[in-house]
Design a protein around this motif. Structure first.
Motif, short mmCIF file in Angstrom:
data_model
loop_
_atom_site.label_atom_id
_atom_site.label_comp_id
_atom_site.label_asym_id
_atom_site.label_seq_id
_atom_site.Cartn_x
_atom_site.Cartn_y
_atom_site.Cartn_z
N GLN A 1 -17.10 5.85 -9.68
CA GLN A 1 -18.30 6.65 -9.93
C GLN A 1 -19.34 5.83 -10.69
O GLN A 1 -20.55 5.93 -10.43
N GLN A 2 -18.89 5.00 -11.61
CA GLN A 2 -19.81 4.14 -12.36
C GLN A 2 -20.60 3.22 -11.43
O GLN A 2 -21.73 2.84 -11.71
N GLY A 3 -20.02 2.87 -10.30
CA GLY A 3 -20.65 1.95 -9.37
C GLY A 3 -21.69 2.58 -8.48
O GLY A 3 -22.35 1.87 -7.70
N GLN A 4 -21.89 3.89 -8.56
CA GLN A 4 -22.82 4.59 -7.67
C GLN A 4 -24.25 4.48 -8.18
O GLN A 4 -24.53 4.62 -9.37
N GLY A 5 -25.18 4.28 -7.22
CA GLY A 5 -26.57 4.16 -7.60
C GLY A 5 -27.52 5.06 -6.85
O GLY A 5 -28.70 5.14 -7.19
N TYR A 6 -27.04 5.72 -5.82
CA TYR A 6 -27.90 6.54 -4.97
C TYR A 6 -27.18 7.84 -4.62
O TYR A 6 -25.95 7.89 -4.55
N GLN A 7 -27.95 8.85 -4.34
CA GLN A 7 -27.41 10.16 -3.96
C GLN A 7 -26.63 10.07 -2.65
O GLN A 7 -27.06 9.44 -1.69
N ASP A 8 -25.48 10.72 -2.61
CA ASP A 8 -24.72 10.95 -1.37
C ASP A 8 -24.30 9.67 -0.65
O ASP A 8 -24.25 9.62 0.58
N THR A 9 -23.98 8.64 -1.42
CA THR A 9 -23.37 7.45 -0.83
C THR A 9 -21.86 7.60 -0.93
O THR A 9 -21.34 8.15 -1.89
N ASP B 1 -28.08 10.66 -13.93
CA ASP B 1 -27.58 11.83 -13.23
C ASP B 1 -26.44 11.51 -12.27
O ASP B 1 -25.74 12.42 -11.80
N LEU B 2 -26.24 10.24 -11.96
CA LEU B 2 -25.16 9.82 -11.07
C LEU B 2 -23.96 9.28 -11.83
O LEU B 2 -22.89 9.09 -11.24
N GLN B 3 -24.12 9.02 -13.11
CA GLN B 3 -23.09 8.34 -13.89
C GLN B 3 -22.12 9.32 -14.54
O GLN B 3 -22.47 10.48 -14.81
N PRO B 4 -20.89 8.89 -14.80
CA PRO B 4 -19.91 9.76 -15.46
C PRO B 4 -20.46 10.28 -16.79
O PRO B 4 -20.92 9.49 -17.63
#
Length: 364
Positions: free
Chosen positions: A63-71, A111-114
């Protein structure tokens, strides 16, 4: 040599490709609940299985590696099972597919980060770029610098993600070391001002990208491991004062790992090829295995560079969106369809799985 040889088989690591045309990774922001690939994803990729190799959209290792919505991700069992539907569909059509693994680093939003935490980066330097979150493009959040004792966990996450990809049926993985994301941030001094073992010298700034690639190769085999690099692309506000020396060193070390390929963005990602001086031939000469060339290629340029020995495989990106049968269209010289920019990111079947193949479009 003619363009005919672009459509002949090529041995890449542990697999044989049906041709030298590669579908480049394309972010489409259509993952479902839990960042699981959507039901449409299997259809989308299967439609494009005539590519010699499909490299999937980038998928976060955590989850920490996410940068964009709905990837999509590749760190939960549900995600593995979702990707299994994709790989089964591609293999049923005779295709080959690698999963691209990424950690976006500072190109993210709280908003995307844990727990709404700050994104992580080599150094606490905010970049002037935007991300897609809450159905809008917004400025990325202020990052924090990774502590030295956190870095081993990043490497471990990449290793586990690679194992998960193989469990999901992928033929291999591509480490995303390009376009201003975490590994590229560590490699380039415009984003990395660390003074520890991961900053400063060419060798230190290369440490993380090489540790990650070595861990992935050890987990799934070097013959099933590739990496994407973009030495001079300014994507996501990244910069480097010494790209030639930095990437000459990185590629020489990648060659020692004997991985299957390097996938090189030649110039600015999705932009001009001559954005900055760089000798891509030097990278080619330092690497014994497959060289995938990317950026601004058409049939003529690909055939020319294959003839000249400048590359082995050629990646096409957005052309694959509106042309699911791009390989056949290139082979017979058929017209290429446009895509709808409004449906690139997010949504459903429209602009995703509803582009017709040539035979359907012509009524043949």
């Amino acid at each position: 040599m003619t363009d005919r040889q672009l459509f002949e088989p090529y041995a890449l690591g542990a697999i044989t490709l049906s041709n030298r045309i590669v579908m480049a990774p394309l972010t489409r922001n259509r993952a479902g609940v839990g960042f699981v690939p959507s039901e449409l994803a299997a259809e989308y990729y299967a439609q494009r299985a005539s590519a010699g190799l499909i490299i999937s959209e980038a998928s976060q290792i955590s989850q920490q590696g996410q940068g964009y919505q709905d990837t999509p991700g590749i760190y939960t069992q549900a995600q593995i099972e979702g990707w299994r539907k994709v790989t089964d569909a591609v293999h049923a059509k005779g295709g080959r597919i690698f999963l691209q693994l990424w950690h976006v680093g500072r190109v993210s939003h709280v908003d995307l980060q844990p727990n709404g935490q700050a994104p992580v980066a080599p150094s606490a330097i905010k970049v002037q770029t935007k991300t897609f979150v809450n159905n809008a493009f917004v400025d990325v959040s202020e990052p924090r610098a990774l502590e030295l004792d956190e870095i081993a966990g990043i490497v471990a996450d990449f290793r586990q993600a690679a194992a998960n990809a193989i469990s999901a049926g992928f033929d291999g993985v591509e480490v995303h070391g390009a376009n201003g994301y975490l590994l590229d941030q560590f490699a380039k001094d415009g984003a990395n001002t660390r003074t520890d073992a991961y900053g400063g010298s060419v060798e230190n700034r290369a440490r993380l990208i090489l540790e990650v690639t070595a861990a992935v190769a050890a987990e799934i085999g070097p013959e099933r491991t590739g990496i994407r690099l973009s030495p001079v692309s300014p994507a996501n506000g990244i910069s480097a004062s010494d790209p030639q020396s930095q990437f000459d060193y990185i590629v020489a070390k990648l060659d020692e790992l004997n991985i299957a390929y390097i996938h090189v963005v030649e110039g600015a990602t999705g932009g001009p090829r001559d954005v900055a001086p760089f000798d891509f031939g030097a990278l080619r000469s330092r690497f014994r295995n497959g060289y995938i060339a990317n950026n601004g290629y058409d049939l003529e340029l690909a055939a020319s560079h294959l003839t000249d020995g400048k590359a082995d495989l050629f990646a096409f990106g957005r052309l694959f969106i509106g042309n699911p049968d791009l390989v056949e269209r290139l082979k017979v010289g058929a017209p290429l369809a446009d895509f709808n920019p409004a449906t690139l990111y997010g949504g459903g079947a429209a602009g995703y799985t509803d582009y017709p193949a040539l035979a359907d479009a012509t009524g043949a």
